[in-house]
Design a protein around this motif. Structure first.
Motif: not given
Lengths: 400, 400
Positions: B239-241, B243
């Motif tokens: 997820s964005f967080e 990665r």
């Protein structure tokens, strides 16, 4: 894309611009989203699309779900009754209806691809775009369920209006209470979007208050700028928040005001909004590299936002809409000259000739900062809306 | 500032670097803050200082108040018993003690110049720097009141550890619970900072758990990187967080770990931390313009952070500390070569020869993005700490 001749000396120039904007909408932007964004398993849309349109993240941000439903509904209504477009809108609306809200009817900020809530409803703009979405869908395919979602959400926005961050509000009460520009600004647009569900009378009772808020509270004639935050009594707050300028916001708000002015046949208001918009553009234009800054401090101090000097897609396309409307509504040749300048910068720097759609984020120099076509904040909204608004506005002019 | 010769071929090179770092600390950085930051009316410090050192905003951010108290206490202890320095620390501590906490002992995020709360205690790092501040002051001027503040705050941090955002946490519970790297990382440093108040035994019981957290949970050998967020079970979250990479954080954490390794005479741990630090540097170094990126996505996708390609002061000075320590503790010549490279970039690009102190924010190209010397996040902390750490580390080497 060759650079067009200086705008607008003859009706043929108008016709050419109308075609450019209309074709870009129909041949490039809408097909890109139609092809790349549908989640065929769960419904709704993926919006995190890389340069080529490939999905790189599957989280669903409710702002962008709502905006895309609204967009495809609008295109169906105003461009062509294309079945694929209404199917897109319906798929998004179905997903939103099933998973989008908490038990109190507040719209979550984000969900997983499958619809599980990820981030709480801390952000009222999710609700703003949800109400716009369901109202737009109801316009093209009337349904009491959608109408009810639109109205309930709108009433909830009004209820939450004075403290819309609710428990997520980190401001200590009383020390420096500030009023923020975003909500009054967006309500100017929402009021018109929801007219067929709210009724003409309610909308017209609502409008003067909003215009006053924007033009007399947040716009400060002595500064020549629209502020993002003011003190509770409407005066200037000499703080980071109080000094903040968001030129894109101010410019976008001015075309909302021009639309309201035109509706009310208030040419004085239209002229005022045009002047504020031109002032903002002149203040926020980067003379060295071109383009409009993202954030500025009204006193010229360093802003808190590290992205302050970046050039964002939405700022530039909103400026194109505002300039086209200002030119159409007032005939001021400065608007035509600025339109030409912003058009040139925008089409040369943001448009991706190779893989379609437009970049969202450029650095100050105009180089691509992030190659994405969609993400957490960029979806299928500002560009198609602007392309339609500009082409329709110019088409109205061409008729005269 | 002329560029020094390749580092470090002889003891004279060491001596020259020691002098450069020490003189910069004593002749440039500390005098700048001593002159420009005291609030002579209310106590505490102004940290929003423009290029010349003039105050452009008077809000007080508790992170930066605590960091500055810590800094001047440390300098008094380790550099010189300068009365002006301890007076600075005392003025900040007095202001913090009077106004800094809510009724539950949580530290506010920000206050007005007079000490009225502006932003609620949503951020536990205010507490981390407060406990560091009072512990450091207590080391040079023991006082049960300060000791109690340090200990109470530390216990409160541990209590809040698992949900430190409290009511301000916008994450929907259960869907994608993530563990964040910042707190374990800073606790590695805090544990040593608080040793004289917590006692050796407690600190030593605490350390292995923290090391394990950093080196076995957040560091992923298969990715070769330290992650900012992992799933609750410690696995990678796509997820964005999940990665997200923050190379500055990872590098800073590695010198905390090297310090712990040295204390425990665990050379294997020191070597591991050195390798991770070098990997991070190699991954995050901008080959085109030089400098270390601020944020990256471990899979190479566009990060959410628009400031991802900017070059920040703290990232670079933390890298200098990490490289000096790694070289001193292991003798690896790659660390000396990297130190030289980062030293050159940092001193040429961040240092302001004309008005003193260093810039904080450069764009990717290395040009000044914001001309401020202090703001909401940059205060009197990373640069003086790094100058002292580097000069002391090299001085230890020179003794051998």
């Amino acid at each position: 894309m060759t650079t067009p001749a200086p705008f607008i000396t003859a009706k043929t120039d108008l016709e050419r611009y109308i075609a450019i904007y209309r074709n870009e909408l129909v041949d490039n932007i809408l097909p890109f989203w139609l092809k790349n964004s549908p989640d065929k398993v769960n419904g709704g849309f993926f919006t995190c699309l890389d340069r080529e349109g490939k999905v790189f993240d599957t989280d669903k941000f409710m702002w962008l779900q709502g905006r895309q439903v609204w967009c495809f509904s609008l295109m169906y209504q105003h461009v062509a009754p294309n079945q694929a477009w209404i199917n897109m809108a319906l798929s998004g609306a179905d997903f939103m209806q099933k998973y989008g809200r908490d038990d109190f009817g507040n719209w979550y900020f984000s969900l997983t691809a499958e619809g599980k809530p990820l981030v709480q409803p801390y952000n009222i703009f999710s609700d703003c775009f949800a109400t716009m979405a369901f109202a737009a869908l109801d316009r093209i395919q009337p349904d009491p369920v959608w109408q009810k979602i639109a109205i309930d959400t709108f009433e909830n926005i009004l209820n939450r209006r004075d403290n819309w961050k609710g428990v997520y509000n980190k401001t200590y009460p009383g020390t420096r209470p500030l009023r923020n520009f975003s909500l009054p600004m967006i309500l100017c647009n929402l009021a018109l979007e929801l007219e067929h569900v709210l009724g003409k009378e309610r909308v017209e009772a609502f409008i003067p208050e909003l215009i006053k808020e924007v033009m007399e509270v947040f716009y400060k004639p002595e500064l020549g700028q629209v502020l993002e935050n003011v003190q509770e009594d409407g005066t200037f707050s000499d703080s980071f928040e109080g000094r903040l300028l968001n030129p894109g916001h101010a410019i976008e708000a001015m075309w909302f005001i021009m639309d309201l002015g035109k509706r009310m046949q208030d040419q004085v208001l239209v002229e005022q909004a045009k002047e504020i918009m031109l002032n903002t553009l002149e203040f926020a234009w980067d003379e060295e590299y071109g383009g409009i800054y993202y954030f500025l401090d009204v006193k010229g101090y360093p802003p808190q936002q590290l992205e302050w000097d970046q050039k964002l897609w939405w700022v530039h396309v909103e400026a194109l809409v505002a300039l086209a409307k200002a030119f159409a509504f007032t005939g001021d040749p400065r608007c035509a000259a600025w339109f030409h300048k912003v058009h040139k910068y925008t089409w040369i720097n943001f448009r991706d000739e190779e893989f379609g759609e437009w970049y969202g984020y450029l650095n100050r120099q105009g180089e691509v900062l992030l190659p994405l076509k969609g993400g957490k904040w960029k979806g299928c909204f500002h560009i198609p809306r602007a392309l339609l608004q500009v082409s329709n506005t110019l088409a109205e002019m061409a008729k005269v």
